[in-house]
Motif scaffolding. Structure first.
Motif, PDB file in Angstrom:
ATOM      1  N   MET A   1      48.335-121.293 -52.854  1.00  0.00           N
ATOM      2  CA  MET A   1      49.418-121.438 -53.831  1.00  0.00           C
ATOM      3  C   MET A   1      50.012-120.063 -54.155  1.00  0.00           C
ATOM      4  O   MET A   1      49.275-119.112 -54.344  1.00  0.00           O
ATOM      5  CB  MET A   1      48.871-122.083 -55.101  1.00  0.00           C
ATOM      6  N   ALA A   2      51.324-119.993 -54.203  1.00  0.00           N
ATOM      7  CA  ALA A   2      51.982-118.707 -54.465  1.00  0.00           C
ATOM      8  C   ALA A   2      51.846-118.330 -55.940  1.00  0.00           C
ATOM      9  O   ALA A   2      51.715-119.196 -56.802  1.00  0.00           O
ATOM     10  CB  ALA A   2      53.453-118.812 -54.089  1.00  0.00           C
ATOM     11  N   LEU A   3      51.865-117.035 -56.208  1.00  0.00           N
ATOM     12  CA  LEU A   3      51.886-116.570 -57.593  1.00  0.00           C
ATOM     13  C   LEU A   3      53.223-116.924 -58.217  1.00  0.00           C
ATOM     14  O   LEU A   3      54.243-116.980 -57.537  1.00  0.00           O
ATOM     15  CB  LEU A   3      51.694-115.052 -57.643  1.00  0.00           C
ATOM     16  N   LYS A   4      53.235-117.164 -59.536  1.00  0.00           N
ATOM     17  CA  LYS A   4      54.480-117.529 -60.207  1.00  0.00           C
ATOM     18  C   LYS A   4      55.481-116.383 -60.181  1.00  0.00           C
ATOM     19  O   LYS A   4      55.113-115.223 -60.013  1.00  0.00           O
ATOM     20  CB  LYS A   4      54.178-117.922 -61.659  1.00  0.00           C
ATOM     21  N   ARG A   5      56.748-116.733 -60.380  1.00  0.00           N
ATOM     22  CA  ARG A   5      57.799-115.728 -60.337  1.00  0.00           C
ATOM     23  C   ARG A   5      57.927-114.962 -61.656  1.00  0.00           C
ATOM     24  O   ARG A   5      58.596-113.941 -61.695  1.00  0.00           O
ATOM     25  CB  ARG A   5      59.157-116.368 -60.019  1.00  0.00           C
ATOM     26  N   VAL A   7      58.243-112.675 -64.632  1.00  0.00           N
ATOM     27  CA  VAL A   7      58.135-111.226 -64.737  1.00  0.00           C
ATOM     28  C   VAL A   7      57.673-110.907 -66.156  1.00  0.00           C
ATOM     29  O   VAL A   7      58.375-111.206 -67.121  1.00  0.00           O
ATOM     30  CB  VAL A   7      59.491-110.557 -64.450  1.00  0.00           C
ATOM     31  N   SER A  11      55.577-105.626 -66.707  1.00  0.00           N
ATOM     32  CA  SER A  11      56.109-105.369 -65.351  1.00  0.00           C
ATOM     33  C   SER A  11      57.558-104.926 -65.426  1.00  0.00           C
ATOM     34  O   SER A  11      57.983-104.010 -64.709  1.00  0.00           O
ATOM     35  CB  SER A  11      56.030-106.631 -64.492  1.00  0.00           C
ATOM     36  N   ALA A  12      58.321-105.602 -66.279  1.00  0.00           N
ATOM     37  CA  ALA A  12      59.743-105.277 -66.393  1.00  0.00           C
ATOM     38  C   ALA A  12      59.927-103.849 -66.908  1.00  0.00           C
ATOM     39  O   ALA A  12      60.752-103.095 -66.385  1.00  0.00           O
ATOM     40  CB  ALA A  12      60.435-106.269 -67.333  1.00  0.00           C
ATOM     41  N   ARG A  14      57.950-101.430 -66.580  1.00  0.00           N
ATOM     42  CA  ARG A  14      57.451-100.432 -65.619  1.00  0.00           C
ATOM     43  C   ARG A  14      58.460-100.150 -64.502  1.00  0.00           C
ATOM     44  O   ARG A  14      58.318 -99.184 -63.770  1.00  0.00           O
ATOM     45  CB  ARG A  14      56.135-100.891 -64.995  1.00  0.00           C
ATOM     46  N   TYR A  15      59.475-101.022 -64.374  1.00  0.00           N
ATOM     47  CA  TYR A  15      60.473-100.793 -63.318  1.00  0.00           C
ATOM     48  C   TYR A  15      61.239 -99.507 -63.636  1.00  0.00           C
ATOM     49  O   TYR A  15      61.748 -99.336 -64.743  1.00  0.00           O
ATOM     50  CB  TYR A  15      61.450-101.960 -63.198  1.00  0.00           C
ATOM     51  N   LYS A  16      61.329 -98.612 -62.652  1.00  0.00           N
ATOM     52  CA  LYS A  16      61.919 -97.298 -62.908  1.00  0.00           C
ATOM     53  C   LYS A  16      63.429 -97.306 -62.644  1.00  0.00           C
ATOM     54  O   LYS A  16      63.902 -96.844 -61.614  1.00  0.00           O
ATOM     55  CB  LYS A  16      61.218 -96.245 -62.054  1.00  0.00           C
ATOM     56  N   GLY A  17      64.137 -97.875 -63.614  1.00  0.00           N
ATOM     57  CA  GLY A  17      65.589 -97.942 -63.496  1.00  0.00           C
ATOM     58  C   GLY A  17      66.294 -96.712 -64.033  1.00  0.00           C
ATOM     59  O   GLY A  17      67.506 -96.599 -63.969  1.00  0.00           O
ATOM     60  N   MET A  21      68.780 -98.113 -67.291  1.00  0.00           N
ATOM     61  CA  MET A  21      67.775 -99.106 -67.703  1.00  0.00           C
ATOM     62  C   MET A  21      67.288 -98.798 -69.129  1.00  0.00           C
ATOM     63  O   MET A  21      67.097 -99.706 -69.933  1.00  0.00           O
ATOM     64  CB  MET A  21      66.602 -99.044 -66.720  1.00  0.00           C
ATOM     65  N   TYR A  24      69.808 -99.974 -71.517  1.00  0.00           N
ATOM     66  CA  TYR A  24      69.748-101.447 -71.598  1.00  0.00           C
ATOM     67  C   TYR A  24      68.641-101.883 -72.559  1.00  0.00           C
ATOM     68  O   TYR A  24      68.851-102.748 -73.421  1.00  0.00           O
ATOM     69  CB  TYR A  24      69.514-102.019 -70.196  1.00  0.00           C
ATOM     70  N   ARG A  28      68.981-103.696 -76.349  1.00  0.00           N
ATOM     71  CA  ARG A  28      68.328-104.949 -76.773  1.00  0.00           C
ATOM     72  C   ARG A  28      67.533-104.736 -78.057  1.00  0.00           C
ATOM     73  O   ARG A  28      67.557-105.566 -78.963  1.00  0.00           O
ATOM     74  CB  ARG A  28      67.395-105.448 -75.667  1.00  0.00           C
TER      75      ARG A  28
END
Lengths: 124, 235
Positions: A1-5, A7, A11-12, A14-17, A21, A24, A28
């Motif tokens: 079974m695949a891991l869920k999508r 995020v 994790s979000a 940690r994204y190096k935008g 970013m 953004y 918020r």
């Protein structure tokens, strides 16, 4: 079974935008901060009594004022940058410079405001 | 040089939860991240799974998160990311195994914008090409470069929130045909991208443009689409 999508927030974040970013995320936070402020303000007027006085004491606190001024000012200046980008898409190629200008406008105004708030809080 | 490669691992047949595995490798600084993955697969653990095909930045198979940013493993050199390298699957898509994600939602969104040439008018009198000036061709040149690697879409916070959002790659495809003077379905595509799952979900975060391995000005293209949905003009 695949891991869920899904995020996760971690994790979000940690994204190096980089710069855009960060704006953004702060945009918020600013939006949520203002929503909290308005809600507390309305509730304070609506419920009255001791609860109302307690709610008043939250948003009249100078620490909260420093926070809410950050929310309002950053949300406004960043929103203006995004609106300009959306209305004149050709300017998006200067996005990096626009973010520097945004910080150059935001930091002095915010710095002065924080100085005034702290001075007033300390009874100056 | 010595590098530490930390790789996201998940085998659905064995693992209940994902984990990381670390490999210490002795490699040249001019090698690519894809070379490192091939080295691990060939010499350390043959079960490591990842997509690759052309290995030259054309097919778009090996997009992944490298040190926290979406990149193509075949276009990223070790010397550009340092000696501590973390490799993880793209965000916002189901992980099937290790670095392989389920691309179906991505391609489902891509198909929604009718990413093909539509012109039902009769051919020109000579029966040959539908002519276009160099200026008309240049109008959408940037968005023809997309290789559908999904680096842009899976770097977008709006897509992380909901895969209903068409995403940057699908909007790039829409831009490519909407601004093509020979195409006749611009109004239909504008209707599609005007829906709630379309351009309105773009918050100008700019992650997509920075993640694109083909340097497509994606945020600008989406900005032009936003204006086109407002004005109805595609010139």
């Amino acid at each position: 079974m695949a891991l869920k999508r899904n995020v996760s927030l971690a994790s979000a974040l940690r994204y190096k935008g980089q710069g855009p970013m960060l704006t953004y995320i702060l945009h918020r936070i600013g939006g949520v901060g203002m929503a909290v402020f308005v809600t507390v303000h309305i509730l304070a007027s609506f419920v009255g009594g001791k609860a109302g006085i307690f709610a008043n004491s939250i948003y009249e606190n100078w620490l909260f004022q420093i926070f809410i001024f950050f929310c309002v000012l950053f949300h406004a200046i960043n929103g203006l940058r995004i609106t300009i980008s959306d209305l004149w898409p050709k300017l998006i190629q200067h996005q990096r410079e626009a973010i520097w200008v945004e910080w150059a406008v935001f930091l002095p105004i915010y710095g002065i405001a924080v100085y005034v708030i702290i001075r007033a809080a300390l009874g100056g | 040089m010595q590098v530490t490669l930390k790789v996201f691992r998940y085998n659905p047949d064995v693992d209940k939860k994902w984990h990381y595995e670390t490999y210490n490798l002795d490699i040249e600084e001019t090698e690519r991240i894809l070379d490192l993955l091939e080295l691990v697969k060939g010499h350390y653990d043959g079960s490591l799974s990842f997509r690759r095909s052309c290995a030259h930045g054309v097919c778009g198979s090996d997009a992944m998160r490298i040190n926290g940013r979406n990149m193509l493993a075949c276009k990223t050199l070790v010397r550009d990311v340092g000696d501590k390298i973390a490799v993880e699957p793209l965000l916002g898509l189901k992980v099937i195994k290790d670095l392989i994600v389920d691309m179906e939602p991505f391609f489902d969104n891509y198909k929604k914008v009718l990413p093909y040439f539509i012109n039902d008018s009769p051919l020109p009198a000579d029966g040959k090409e539908r002519l276009q000036s160099p200026g008309e061709r240049a109008r959408f040149d940037d968005t023809t470069k997309c290789i559908l690697c999904a680096a842009c879409t899976t770097s977008c916070p709006s897509f992380w929130g909901s895969d209903d959002y068409l995403g940057p790659a699908a909007l790039v495809a829409a831009h490519r045909f909407i601004f093509d003077s020979r195409d006749e379905a611009a109004s239909e595509r504008l209707r599609i991208i005007s829906e709630t799952s379309g351009v309105a979900r773009c918050h100008t975060v700019y992650n997509c443009t920075m993640a694109c391995p083909r340097d497509i000005q994606i945020t600008r293209a989406i900005g032009e689409l936003k204006m086109a949905t407002l004005t109805g003009k595609v010139d």
